[in-house]
Design a protein around this motif. Structure first.
Motif, PDB file in Angstrom:
ATOM      1  N   THR A 255       0.876  -1.166   0.101  1.00  0.00           N
ATOM      2  CA  THR A 255       0.122   0.052  -0.194  1.00  0.00           C
ATOM      3  C   THR A 255       0.813   1.219  -0.086  1.00  0.00           C
ATOM      4  O   THR A 255       0.098   2.242  -0.337  1.00  0.00           O
ATOM      5  N   ASN A 256       2.075   1.014   0.252  1.00  0.00           N
ATOM      6  CA  ASN A 256       3.091   2.328   0.492  1.00  0.00           C
ATOM      7  C   ASN A 256       4.475   2.067   0.131  1.00  0.00           C
ATOM      8  O   ASN A 256       4.918   0.740   0.375  1.00  0.00           O
ATOM      9  N   ASP A 257       5.111   2.969  -0.503  1.00  0.00           N
ATOM     10  CA  ASP A 257       6.523   2.636  -0.552  1.00  0.00           C
ATOM     11  C   ASP A 257       7.418   3.728  -0.355  1.00  0.00           C
ATOM     12  O   ASP A 257       7.166   4.897  -0.992  1.00  0.00           O
ATOM     13  N   LEU A 258       8.227   3.824   0.666  1.00  0.00           N
ATOM     14  CA  LEU A 258       9.019   4.996   1.008  1.00  0.00           C
ATOM     15  C   LEU A 258      10.518   4.785   0.553  1.00  0.00           C
ATOM     16  O   LEU A 258      11.042   3.548   0.700  1.00  0.00           O
ATOM     17  N   ALA A 259      11.095   5.726  -0.352  1.00  0.00           N
ATOM     18  CA  ALA A 259      12.371   5.239  -0.983  1.00  0.00           C
ATOM     19  C   ALA A 259      13.109   6.277  -0.561  1.00  0.00           C
ATOM     20  O   ALA A 259      13.272   7.494  -0.548  1.00  0.00           O
ATOM     21  N   GLU A 260      14.482   5.768  -0.690  1.00  0.00           N
ATOM     22  CA  GLU A 260      15.929   6.588  -0.429  1.00  0.00           C
ATOM     23  C   GLU A 260      16.929   5.510  -0.722  1.00  0.00           C
ATOM     24  O   GLU A 260      16.624   4.311  -0.721  1.00  0.00           O
ATOM     25  N   ASP A 261      17.989   5.999  -0.701  1.00  0.00           N
ATOM     26  CA  ASP A 261      19.379   5.250  -0.732  1.00  0.00           C
ATOM     27  C   ASP A 261      19.943   4.906   0.648  1.00  0.00           C
ATOM     28  O   ASP A 261      20.411   5.538   1.338  1.00  0.00           O
ATOM     29  N   PHE A 262      19.661   3.565   1.111  1.00  0.00           N
ATOM     30  CA  PHE A 262      20.142   3.185   2.388  1.00  0.00           C
ATOM     31  C   PHE A 262      20.071   1.518   2.486  1.00  0.00           C
ATOM     32  O   PHE A 262      19.746   0.759   1.495  1.00  0.00           O
ATOM     33  N   ILE A 263      20.966   1.195   3.428  1.00  0.00           N
ATOM     34  CA  ILE A 263      21.015  -0.325   3.628  1.00  0.00           C
ATOM     35  C   ILE A 263      20.183  -0.392   5.203  1.00  0.00           C
ATOM     36  O   ILE A 263      20.961  -0.106   5.997  1.00  0.00           O
TER      37      ILE A 263
END
Length: 415
Positions: A255-263
């Motif tokens: 239902t949701n997708d939060l994105a950024e560059d991380f591990i």
């Protein structure tokens, strides 16, 4: 490389219909209001105490200068305890080779086999679930310790599997593939994660082999990635994978997708579904460890750079009633306030078996000491045991329960 999801089998990739939201720094942020626990809720049903994995107790530390042992019971000394769970009049110790069931007076009721996964006590009925190494999910009677029924999951054996949700009618499992190695080939690096939904119904009738007749596979969400990091609030599953935090509902729909560059390294959430993420970032060919606090709509409330984390001692951040975040290291604890400022760090005895948050205090099981730290990082010693502690401590009805390598203890204020 982005995470790829599949529905029910690896030949059926999921086309995500939700728009990815980039995690962005929030503007002016106020400190959240203190958490108010339900003090009538005295059960701790899974590891890290709650589905949110935030290690919160539902009570305050009793006001006592001295404590004494009310009772102690010897444990299976050949296996180190991992988790301590409580529901009503029953205590479960999960150890490295099985489990032990006690009543709250310290009587050993039953012992069981190793579980390839974390134990969950069902809130709606008196059973607990373990992942049997043979591939079945085993439902065990919490009162007697006898097996009640089996359920066969989607992929069967070969997975480290934990039931993360049960409402008495449906269970949801989180599983990841175990490494495989044969004499003729090198070790296979696992990369398959599963979320599995099984409808078990209300009937508890079994066949001749003990398999629940009413159980039926419902949905399966497969993820090709490193191990999923999962937490849950109500019926919403939050999963962290490289570069993404996904929200998944009880029907296993994203239902949701939060994105950024991380591990992602570890994660817990709070009562408002704020996400407390320990992560590894890469900037200008350099890496750093951070604590991110993220709102459910993708606002980065705070970023705190922290010292490199030792993966051997990594646990989800514990969250205080005032939303202070506690981060575990091998030999110290770091406290960070709700807006990302480091408040204090204190060295502890090794090993740190675990910590839990009560109102105004952080309880630590460090070496053979049970201690409590206040909001200023000042330590209050509660009790010194003869051997090292192995589990976090729990508070129920003004009693403290904790396990060492050899015993389970119940402490009460000394009169």
């Amino acid at each position: 490389m982005d995470t790829i999801f599949y529905r029910n089998d690896l030949n059926n990739p999921v086309e995500l219909t939700v728009k990815s939201v980039k995690i962005k720094t929030a503007g002016n942020v106020k400190s959240p209001e203190d958490y108010s626990p339900n003090e009538d809720q005295k059960n701790y049903l899974n590891r890290y105490l709650s589905p949110e994995r935030n290690s919160r107790l539902n009570s305050a530390l009793p006001n006592a200068n001295l404590w004494e042992i009310k009772w102690e019971t010897e444990l299976n000394s050949s296996a180190i305890p991992w988790n301590l769970l409580i529901k009503n009049e029953r205590i479960i110790i999960q150890n490295e080779s099985g489990w032990q069931l006690f009543n709250t007076s310290g009587k050993n009721i039953a012992n069981g086999i190793k579980a390839d996964g974390e134990i969950l006590i069902d809130e709606s009925e008196d059973i607990f679930y373990i992942n049997d190494p043979s591939g079945f999910i085993d439902a065990v009677d919490l009162i007697s310790g006898d097996r009640k029924f089996y359920v066969y999951p989607f992929m069967g054996k070969g997975y480290y599997r934990s039931v993360i949700y049960s409402d008495g009618n449906k269970i949801i499992n989180s599983a990841f593939e175990l490494p495989e190695m044969t004499h003729d080939s090198p070790i296979k690096i696992p990369d398959v994660n599963l979320l599995e939904t099984t409808v078990i119904g209300k009937s508890r009738e079994t066949d001749a082999d003990g398999v629940l007749k009413s159980a039926a596979q419902k949905e399966h969400l497969i993820c090709k990635s490193g191990k999923l990091i999962t937490a849950m609030h109500d019926s919403v599953i939050i999963i962290a994978v490289p570069n993404h935090i996904y929200f998944v509902n009880a029907d296993l729909q994203i239902t949701n997708d939060l994105a950024e560059d991380f591990i992602p390294l570890e994660m817990s959430i709070d009562e408002e579904m704020r996400i407390y993420l320990l992560a590894l970032l890469s900037e200008n060919e350099k890496q750093k460890n951070v604590l991110w606090v993220i709102s459910p709509d993708g606002q980065l409330i705070s970023e705190t750079e922290i010292e490199p984390l030792d993966l051997n001692y990594l646990t989800p951040p514990a969250i205080g009633f005032d939303h202070t975040v506690y981060i575990r290291y091998e030999n110290k604890i770091v406290a960070v306030n709700a807006l990302g400022k480091i408040l204090w760090q204190e060295f502890i005895q090794k090993p740190l078996a675990g910590f839990t948050t009560a109102k105004d205090y952080l309880l630590t099981a460090e070496g053979n000491l049970l201690s409590a730290f206040n909001s200023r990082g000042e330590r209050k010693f509660i009790y010194q045991f003869e051997d090292d502690l192995s589990t976090s401590s729990l508070i129920v009805d003004n009693q403290i329960f904790v396990a060492s390598r050899k015993h389970i203890y119940c402490l009460i204020p000394k009169k």
